[in-house]
Design a protein around this motif. Structure first.
Motif, PDB file in Angstrom:
ATOM      1  N   SER A 155       0.815  -1.215   0.000  1.00 34.74           N
ATOM      2  CA  SER A 155       0.000   0.000   0.000  1.00 34.74           C
ATOM      3  C   SER A 155       0.847   1.263   0.000  1.00 34.74           C
ATOM      4  O   SER A 155       0.451   2.285  -0.574  1.00 34.74           O
ATOM      5  N   ASP A 180      -7.660  13.616  -0.439  1.00 35.08           N
ATOM      6  CA  ASP A 180      -8.739  12.806   0.135  1.00 35.08           C
ATOM      7  C   ASP A 180      -8.269  12.111   1.411  1.00 35.08           C
ATOM      8  O   ASP A 180      -8.975  12.108   2.419  1.00 35.08           O
ATOM      9  N   ALA A 234      -7.680  14.536   4.491  1.00 31.57           N
ATOM     10  CA  ALA A 234      -8.956  14.986   5.068  1.00 31.57           C
ATOM     11  C   ALA A 234      -9.657  13.834   5.769  1.00 31.57           C
ATOM     12  O   ALA A 234     -10.227  13.988   6.845  1.00 31.57           O
ATOM     13  N   LYS A 235      -9.580  12.662   5.153  1.00 27.40           N
ATOM     14  CA  LYS A 235     -10.262  11.493   5.711  1.00 27.40           C
ATOM     15  C   LYS A 235      -9.763  11.158   7.114  1.00 27.40           C
ATOM     16  O   LYS A 235     -10.556  10.862   7.999  1.00 27.40           O
ATOM     17  N   ILE A 236      -8.452  11.210   7.304  1.00 29.48           N
ATOM     18  CA  ILE A 236      -7.921  10.800   8.613  1.00 29.48           C
ATOM     19  C   ILE A 236      -8.005  11.915   9.658  1.00 29.48           C
ATOM     20  O   ILE A 236      -7.870  11.639  10.841  1.00 29.48           O
ATOM     21  N   GLU A 287       0.752   5.807  10.168  1.00 26.39           N
ATOM     22  CA  GLU A 287      -0.032   4.579  10.303  1.00 26.39           C
ATOM     23  C   GLU A 287      -1.463   4.785   9.799  1.00 26.39           C
ATOM     24  O   GLU A 287      -1.979   3.969   9.027  1.00 26.39           O
ATOM     25  N   LYS A 288      -2.082   5.873  10.208  1.00 25.50           N
ATOM     26  CA  LYS A 288      -3.466   6.123   9.780  1.00 25.50           C
ATOM     27  C   LYS A 288      -3.524   6.399   8.280  1.00 25.50           C
ATOM     28  O   LYS A 288      -4.477   5.980   7.598  1.00 25.50           O
ATOM     29  N   THR A 309      -1.627   5.102   6.053  1.00 25.66           N
ATOM     30  CA  THR A 309      -1.472   3.814   5.374  1.00 25.66           C
ATOM     31  C   THR A 309      -2.771   3.015   5.409  1.00 25.66           C
ATOM     32  O   THR A 309      -3.175   2.415   4.406  1.00 25.66           O
ATOM     33  N   VAL A 310      -3.438   3.024   6.564  1.00 25.43           N
ATOM     34  CA  VAL A 310      -4.731   2.341   6.670  1.00 25.43           C
ATOM     35  C   VAL A 310      -5.739   2.941   5.689  1.00 25.43           C
ATOM     36  O   VAL A 310      -6.446   2.228   4.967  1.00 25.43           O
ATOM     37  N   ALA A 311      -5.771   4.272   5.634  1.00 21.79           N
ATOM     38  CA  ALA A 311      -6.720   4.944   4.735  1.00 21.79           C
ATOM     39  C   ALA A 311      -6.372   4.671   3.276  1.00 21.79           C
ATOM     40  O   ALA A 311      -7.252   4.467   2.433  1.00 21.79           O
ATOM     41  N   GLN A 319      -4.867   2.001   2.094  1.00 25.52           N
ATOM     42  CA  GLN A 319      -5.231   0.614   1.797  1.00 25.52           C
ATOM     43  C   GLN A 319      -6.744   0.486   1.575  1.00 25.52           C
ATOM     44  O   GLN A 319      -7.177  -0.175   0.641  1.00 25.52           O
ATOM     45  N   ALA A 320      -7.521   1.148   2.404  1.00 25.12           N
ATOM     46  CA  ALA A 320      -8.980   1.081   2.248  1.00 25.12           C
ATOM     47  C   ALA A 320      -9.438   1.774   0.967  1.00 25.12           C
ATOM     48  O   ALA A 320     -10.457   1.421   0.393  1.00 25.12           O
ATOM     49  N   ALA A 321      -8.667   2.757   0.501  1.00 24.51           N
ATOM     50  CA  ALA A 321      -9.089   3.551  -0.660  1.00 24.51           C
ATOM     51  C   ALA A 321      -8.918   2.793  -1.977  1.00 24.51           C
ATOM     52  O   ALA A 321      -9.798   2.818  -2.832  1.00 24.51           O
ATOM     53  N   ASP A 322      -7.764   2.142  -2.175  1.00 19.40           N
ATOM     54  CA  ASP A 322      -7.553   1.417  -3.433  1.00 19.40           C
ATOM     55  C   ASP A 322      -6.455   0.349  -3.344  1.00 19.40           C
ATOM     56  O   ASP A 322      -5.893  -0.031  -4.376  1.00 19.40           O
ATOM     57  N   LEU A 323      -6.184  -0.133  -2.133  1.00 20.14           N
ATOM     58  CA  LEU A 323      -5.136  -1.117  -1.832  1.00 20.14           C
ATOM     59  C   LEU A 323      -3.740  -0.560  -2.112  1.00 20.14           C
ATOM     60  O   LEU A 323      -2.892  -0.521  -1.237  1.00 20.14           O
TER      61      LEU A 323
END
Lengths: 397, 397
Positions: free
Chosen positions: A71, A109, A112-114, A257-258, A260-262, A264-268
């Motif tokens: 990711s 994106d 802002a998301k995190i 960390e956050k 990377t999580v976001a 991965q959730a967005a498009d791997l």
């Protein structure tokens, strides 16, 4: 049955429609001289080098280049970006603090998301980058705009805004901004950084055009002044090709960390073959020579535009004189709506983007964005002459 | 200074960490026979065809293939997908109802983004696809799981859940599901569709593996039964290559405008060069022959796995017998935590994914995901034999 009224999430209520898309639809006719676009000049794309790099990657890496990948993105590409920060801007950014994104748009994106809860204050310069306004609007912040002047941010207004609203983050494109072409001067950056130093606000420094400098002094990144609180966004769209959608986000440790999580959730992960092709290009071609070619062409076209403006526009229209990038900004005398000028211009087969969508209040703006990267020098002279006639008539000078 | 506690948005609080990532880290050693992966078999990637297509695209389209492009994606590629729906599934999906996404993972993010408010009920089958759970969790829904049995969804539990919670959407992978390999039977689909017909719920039918069928009857899409309320997600990752990150979302008219806005805000558009290369591949190579090759290999490997399981596993371990896809599901006798089996297995250099992350309550599951796409037949026989020994010892049969 489905209830149409309750179908969509609340976050979709405040997203501005892409006004520019609508504008661009009216300007596709080949007779139109269009300063409305925002594209890099495709004549400069390194087609043969991309071809060689694509073949080289498949011959050297085969299936590995086509499989799922991490990711965070290709490590060697993140190393290249890290080294580029060091060589170009004397910035010390570790590859572990860089995530490859699907264009820098995705970086907007993700950040802002995190970070943004509904109603959180989010500062930005105004006029501001429309893609950022759209990405951020989905998270329903309270936008806290700060005026951008020809030499940078309004420091007093910034200080008041940070003090009053304590925005969670502040978004800026400090070099050759879209839409205005304006850069924050070094003196402005010093003052702005001092204001941020006494705040809780995270600074998002978006820099897609920084390498496309054709005149003027080098400007020091906010990340050099505020390393602990600056998030950098970058892009290969303006110095390589935009169709690959490869950008990056560089952030302090505590965000990684956050992010990377976001991601991965967005498009791997971002297209891995494209990352490998880009790296191959960077390793086997000279991107510096390529950037020099881009700079030379854009410099000539910007020169043609400022020269034509000096000849053709009424003196009461004030314009930016960018040292780089792709855009120039015109400020009309108060009260003249740029949309009216646009309506007259399109009848004369010349187009630009009225400033309206670059303000979060959607005002009827008296400002114009003029793109110079995609029209040749003769077209620029002719298009600005037509605009000049319209403006002289409208303003009465 | 920045306050660490208040730094992140609330939506980041509930996102499960990628447990599989952690598992995969322990299984990279070459001695490990790993059924833990979820990758397509890279031996089957059409490397030479990708090479030819990449060269062909650059020779034919040059700069056009490298420029910014429309957010909806390459129209001819959307036409190809539309025709494929017709030829393979007798579905009538107009290209205007299809958006190319950066992997189907992005489709999950977009659909949740435009529909889900915090606290909205969101139904899903359980066990469920982890990537979907992660993508959805960011929008803080109340997950409403419905048990998945070996022949499909629990119809009674589904009816109760829709009646009680009226979820805004329900997510399912009805063919060769990840993690279980289970398909909803046609009879199950009939009953499930009837339940949905009397609800307000939008059905998200994710179908990345549908073309990888190697036995059994054709299954009719929910979109054929519920065309007005089904959103389809698709992917080229399992039938072409995953590294390109090309998927799509096909939705009813009333969702398209918001989906397009969300797509544009997310990354402007999916890598356009990759879309062109994929289209060139589809136009100049036979993807049907390619899919046949994939089916043949996966069929043999699945056969090797079910045969070895029949020989080696205790009779009290119940397993799915998938007609396609990449995964097989094992259900241990009650009370045996799959994590304990995993810990014993890794000592014997064999790996799988314990079922825990596929349940939204993060339970200590008694289920195991076994991937058969990436291990050859000898490796499968050996790995299942080792697992059989561990299971016999643990279960005491």
């Amino acid at each position: 049955m489905l209830q149409p009224d309750s179908l969509f999430s609340d976050r979709m209520a405040d997203v501005p429609k892409s006004f520019i898309r609508e504008i661009l639809k009216t300007t596709v006719s080949p007779e139109v001289i269009s300063f409305a676009g925002g594209l890099p000049n495709r004549e400069l794309f390194p087609i043969q080098e991309v071809r060689q790099a694509a073949v080289g990657v498949l011959d050297a890496y085969g299936a590995e280049a086509l499989q799922y990948a991490t990711s965070e993105g290709l490590y060697e590409l993140r190393q290249w970006i890290s080294q580029r920060y060091r060589s170009q801007q004397q910035l010390d950014i570790h590859p572990d603090n860089i995530i490859i994104t699907t264009g820098s748009q995705q970086g907007l994106d993700l950040i802002a998301k995190i970070l943004i809860n509904e109603g959180d204050s989010l500062g930005l310069e105004e006029p501001g980058y429309l893609g950022a306004i759209q990405a951020f609007a989905l998270y329903r912040p309270s936008f806290r705009p700060v005026p951008l002047h020809f030499d940078g941010l309004d420091v007093q207004a910034l200080a008041r805004s940070l003090d009053r609203f304590q925005p969670k983050l502040f978004y800026t494109v400090p070099s050759f901004q879209n839409p205005s072409g304006i850069s924050h001067s070094n003196a402005n950056r010093d003052a702005v950084a001092e204001v941020f130093r006494n705040s809780c606000t995270l600074l998002i420094e978006d820099n897609p055009y920084g390498e496309i400098r054709f005149s003027g002094e080098q400007l020091r990144s906010y990340a050099a002044r505020l390393p602990d609180r600056t998030v950098l966004l970058g892009s290969f769209s303006k110095i390589f090709v935009p169709g690959f959608r490869i950008g990056w986000i560089a952030a302090p440790d505590r965000l990684m960390e956050k992010l990377t999580v976001a991601k991965q959730a967005a498009d791997l992960h971002t297209n891995y073959f494209a990352q490998r092709v880009l790296l191959q290009y960077l390793q086997t071609s000279s991107i510096d020579e390529h950037i020099t070619r881009i700079r030379d062409v854009y410099a000539r076209q910007k020169q043609a535009m400022t020269a034509a403006i000096a000849r053709e526009f009424p003196a009461s229209v004030r314009c930016s004189n960018p040292d780089g990038g792709m855009f120039l900004w015109a400020v009309l005398p108060d009260g003249i709506p740029a949309r009216e000028v646009f309506d007259a211009a399109i009848k004369e087969n010349v187009a630009f983007v009225p400033g309206d969508p670059f303000y979060v209040d959607g005002r009827a703006a008296s400002t114009m964005r003029l793109n110079f990267s995609c029209v040749d020098e003769d077209g620029i002279a002719e298009g600005i002459a037509r605009l000049g006639t319209i403006l002289r008539t409208r303003i009465g000078e």
